[in-house]
Design a protein around this motif. Sequence first.
Motif, PDB file in Angstrom:
ATOM      1  N   THR A  89       0.876  -1.174   0.000  1.00  0.00           N
ATOM      2  CA  THR A  89       0.000   0.000   0.000  1.00  0.00           C
ATOM      3  C   THR A  89       0.915   1.227   0.000  1.00  0.00           C
ATOM      4  O   THR A  89       1.526   1.558   1.019  1.00  0.00           O
ATOM      5  N   LYS A  92       1.615   4.222   2.672  1.00  0.00           N
ATOM      6  CA  LYS A  92       2.393   4.080   3.911  1.00  0.00           C
ATOM      7  C   LYS A  92       3.854   4.489   3.719  1.00  0.00           C
ATOM      8  O   LYS A  92       4.596   4.629   4.687  1.00  0.00           O
ATOM      9  N   SER A 180       7.671  -4.882  20.621  1.00  0.00           N
ATOM     10  CA  SER A 180       6.487  -4.507  19.842  1.00  0.00           C
ATOM     11  C   SER A 180       6.616  -3.085  19.294  1.00  0.00           C
ATOM     12  O   SER A 180       7.731  -2.607  19.044  1.00  0.00           O
TER      13      SER A 180
HETATM   14  N1  LIG Z   1       3.354  -5.677  15.856  1.00  0.00           N
HETATM   15  C1  LIG Z   1       4.204  -6.282  16.709  1.00  0.00           C
HETATM   16  O1  LIG Z   1       4.190  -6.025  17.943  1.00  0.00           O
HETATM   17  C2  LIG Z   1       5.222  -7.256  16.220  1.00  0.00           C
HETATM   18  C3  LIG Z   1       5.110  -7.911  15.007  1.00  0.00           C
HETATM   19  N2  LIG Z   1       6.071  -8.815  14.636  1.00  0.00           N
HETATM   20  C4  LIG Z   1       5.979  -9.504  13.353  1.00  0.00           C
HETATM   21  O2  LIG Z   1       6.413  -8.584  12.365  1.00  0.00           O
HETATM   22  C5  LIG Z   1       5.697  -8.770  11.152  1.00  0.00           C
HETATM   23  C6  LIG Z   1       4.986  -7.473  10.783  1.00  0.00           C
HETATM   24  O3  LIG Z   1       4.151  -7.133  11.854  1.00  0.00           O
HETATM   25  P1  LIG Z   1       3.345  -5.749  11.885  1.00  0.00           P
HETATM   26  O4  LIG Z   1       4.171  -4.649  11.361  1.00  0.00           O
HETATM   27  O5  LIG Z   1       2.761  -5.660  13.235  1.00  0.00           O
HETATM   28  O6  LIG Z   1       2.189  -6.101  10.858  1.00  0.00           O
HETATM   29  P2  LIG Z   1       1.250  -5.172   9.989  1.00  0.00           P
HETATM   30  O7  LIG Z   1       0.044  -6.007   9.746  1.00  0.00           O
HETATM   31  O8  LIG Z   1       1.106  -3.838  10.572  1.00  0.00           O
HETATM   32  O9  LIG Z   1       2.085  -5.009   8.621  1.00  0.00           O
HETATM   33  C7  LIG Z   1       2.202  -6.070   7.738  1.00  0.00           C
HETATM   34  C8  LIG Z   1       3.007  -5.652   6.528  1.00  0.00           C
HETATM   35  O10 LIG Z   1       3.004  -6.743   5.590  1.00  0.00           O
HETATM   36  C9  LIG Z   1       2.525  -6.244   4.344  1.00  0.00           C
HETATM   37  N3  LIG Z   1       1.845  -7.296   3.601  1.00  0.00           N
HETATM   38  C10 LIG Z   1       0.876  -8.122   4.051  1.00  0.00           C
HETATM   39  N4  LIG Z   1       0.514  -8.990   3.087  1.00  0.00           N
HETATM   40  C11 LIG Z   1       1.256  -8.691   1.987  1.00  0.00           C
HETATM   41  C12 LIG Z   1       1.368  -9.239   0.686  1.00  0.00           C
HETATM   42  N5  LIG Z   1       0.618 -10.276   0.301  1.00  0.00           N
HETATM   43  N6  LIG Z   1       2.245  -8.692  -0.166  1.00  0.00           N
HETATM   44  C13 LIG Z   1       3.016  -7.650   0.217  1.00  0.00           C
HETATM   45  N7  LIG Z   1       2.985  -7.087   1.438  1.00  0.00           N
HETATM   46  C14 LIG Z   1       2.110  -7.611   2.318  1.00  0.00           C
HETATM   47  C15 LIG Z   1       1.604  -5.108   4.693  1.00  0.00           C
HETATM   48  O11 LIG Z   1       1.403  -4.293   3.568  1.00  0.00           O
HETATM   49  P3  LIG Z   1       0.097  -3.337   3.490  1.00  0.00           P
HETATM   50  O12 LIG Z   1       0.458  -2.101   4.252  1.00  0.00           O
HETATM   51  O13 LIG Z   1      -0.103  -3.119   2.045  1.00  0.00           O
HETATM   52  O14 LIG Z   1      -1.047  -4.086   4.118  1.00  0.00           O
HETATM   53  C16 LIG Z   1       2.432  -4.448   5.791  1.00  0.00           C
HETATM   54  O15 LIG Z   1       3.474  -3.702   5.256  1.00  0.00           O
HETATM   55  C17 LIG Z   1       4.773  -9.956  11.418  1.00  0.00           C
HETATM   56  O16 LIG Z   1       5.422 -11.116  10.971  1.00  0.00           O
HETATM   57  C18 LIG Z   1       4.608  -9.959  12.917  1.00  0.00           C
HETATM   58  O17 LIG Z   1       4.293 -11.242  13.417  1.00  0.00           O
HETATM   59  C19 LIG Z   1       7.171  -9.058  15.394  1.00  0.00           C
HETATM   60  C20 LIG Z   1       7.339  -8.426  16.593  1.00  0.00           C
HETATM   61  C21 LIG Z   1       6.351  -7.518  17.124  1.00  0.00           C
END
Ligand SMILES: NC(=O)C1=CN([C@@H]2O[C@H](COP(=O)(O)OP(=O)(O)OC[C@H]3O[C@@H](n4cnc5c(N)ncnc54)[C@H](OP(=O)(O)O)[C@@H]3O)[C@@H](O)[C@H]2O)C=CC1
Length: 373
Positions: A89, A92, A180
């Motif tokens: 997207t 962002k 986080s």
């Molecule tokens: N939030 C937390 O506290 C923590 C998270 N994590 C891990 O880090 C990772 C990211 O977490 P978080 O930032 O919270 O997650 P978000 O859901 O906020 O972000 C997910 C990201 O993945 C992208 N994405 C999802 N599906 C696709 C796809 N099919 N193709 C391309 N891009 C895609 C999204 O893009 P778009 O913006 O377009 O949707 C976005 O940039 C995860 O694996 C999570 O388990 C690890 C530690 C802590």
Amino acid sequence: MEMAKTLMVNANCRNHLSFSAILNSPKNTKFSFSKTMSMCSSFCPRASSSTPKDELPARIGFLGLGIMGSPMAQNLIKAGCDVTVWNRTKSKCDPLISLGAKYKSSPEEVAASCDVTFSMLADPESAVEVACGNHGAAGGMSPGKGYVDVSTVDGATSTSISSRIKSTGALYLEAPVSGSKKPAEDGQLIFLTAGDKSLYETAAPLLDIMGKSRFYLGDVGNGAAMKLVVNMIMGSMMASFSEGLLLSEKVGLDPSTLVEVISQGAISSPMYSTKGPSMVQSLYPTAFPLKHQQKDLRLALGLAESVSQPTPIAAAANELYKVAKSRGLSNQDFSAVIEALKVARFGGQTSSFSSETRVSRRRSVRRGACASA
Ligand SMILES: NC(=O)C1=CN([C@@H]2O[C@H](COP(=O)(O)OP(=O)(O)OC[C@H]3O[C@@H](n4cnc5c(N)ncnc54)[C@H](OP(=O)(O)O)[C@@H]3O)[C@@H](O)[C@H]2O)C=CC1
Ligand SMILES: O=CCCC(=O)O
């Protein structure tokens, strides 16, 4: 080595150990970075200095700008790194572009224009898609470059991404993070890395900008496994905490007092102290989305299954997160799992720790106690 040379040109890091110093130091007087690395090959806390502004790091790519990726990339930009971003997207990317980031329209173009590319994607499917799919990062990789995947995925996914990246001659490091949204904003993450050691050493100053410590755990898969075990424990802890809050309320106690009691004892945890007060108010501002916690439990259960390790507590917790997802709570914070334990009552309303229900329940519990005495 080629990779290190590229980055050594200007890069420095908070721990005062510049890449150029490493490159230029004769092998027999390797005092600095490599020696530090060998002294703490599994764990390195970040040292407490800051990156000199006049020493710009090499070109860094960042793919995936969600809750975690955005502040991580922002910290690299603020430290003076030359950062190029991409996100599915595009909107962002805009706040980071206004902070000075460059933009490319595909992961492939980012990887082609950068020395080290980080990715922070939602799950195994998106991590594979962005690394190995059409116009994925692998298409832009070549010898001298590195790919650091900081997403939380399983070992099999990481191994498959590693194979594809390494088939281009580039290096691969898995580096999922503990910590986080707030630790990501504050540069206080904990990196759990595994894979190419030379890329680990090259990327270390960048990890130190985004985090407070880093572990190097050996072969690809070990970082993923460590992360899944940690999050399996965390998911079970949150489910158990939720049960306790609701039970305390049902027997006429004030759940806020329970949070306070826990904070002073042996099971105190920053997680309970931070999330407890909002859970008592049935508020779940998203730091770690519930859908990601359930994904991690699912992957951890797969890991346990692969070695025939019983994990009945995690399996039960996973069911609870699945119920929460089915109730539309996927994008709430994972603490919303408590909602899965709230039983419908009072004409379909669920408990919300209201003071009215607390007081009336406390009275009826006391009446019950007197009656049976
Ligand atoms: N939030 C937390 O506290 C923590 C998270 N994590 C891990 O880090 C990772 C990211 O977490 P978080 O930032 O919270 O997650 P978000 O859901 O906020 O972000 C997910 C990201 O993945 C992208 N994405 C999802 N599906 C696709 C796809 N099919 N193709 C391309 N891009 C895609 C999204 O893009 P778009 O913006 O377009 O949707 C976005 O940039 C995860 O694996 C999570 O388990 C690890 C530690 C802590
Ligand atoms: O994967 C998410 C971890 C969240 C945390 O460590 O607080």
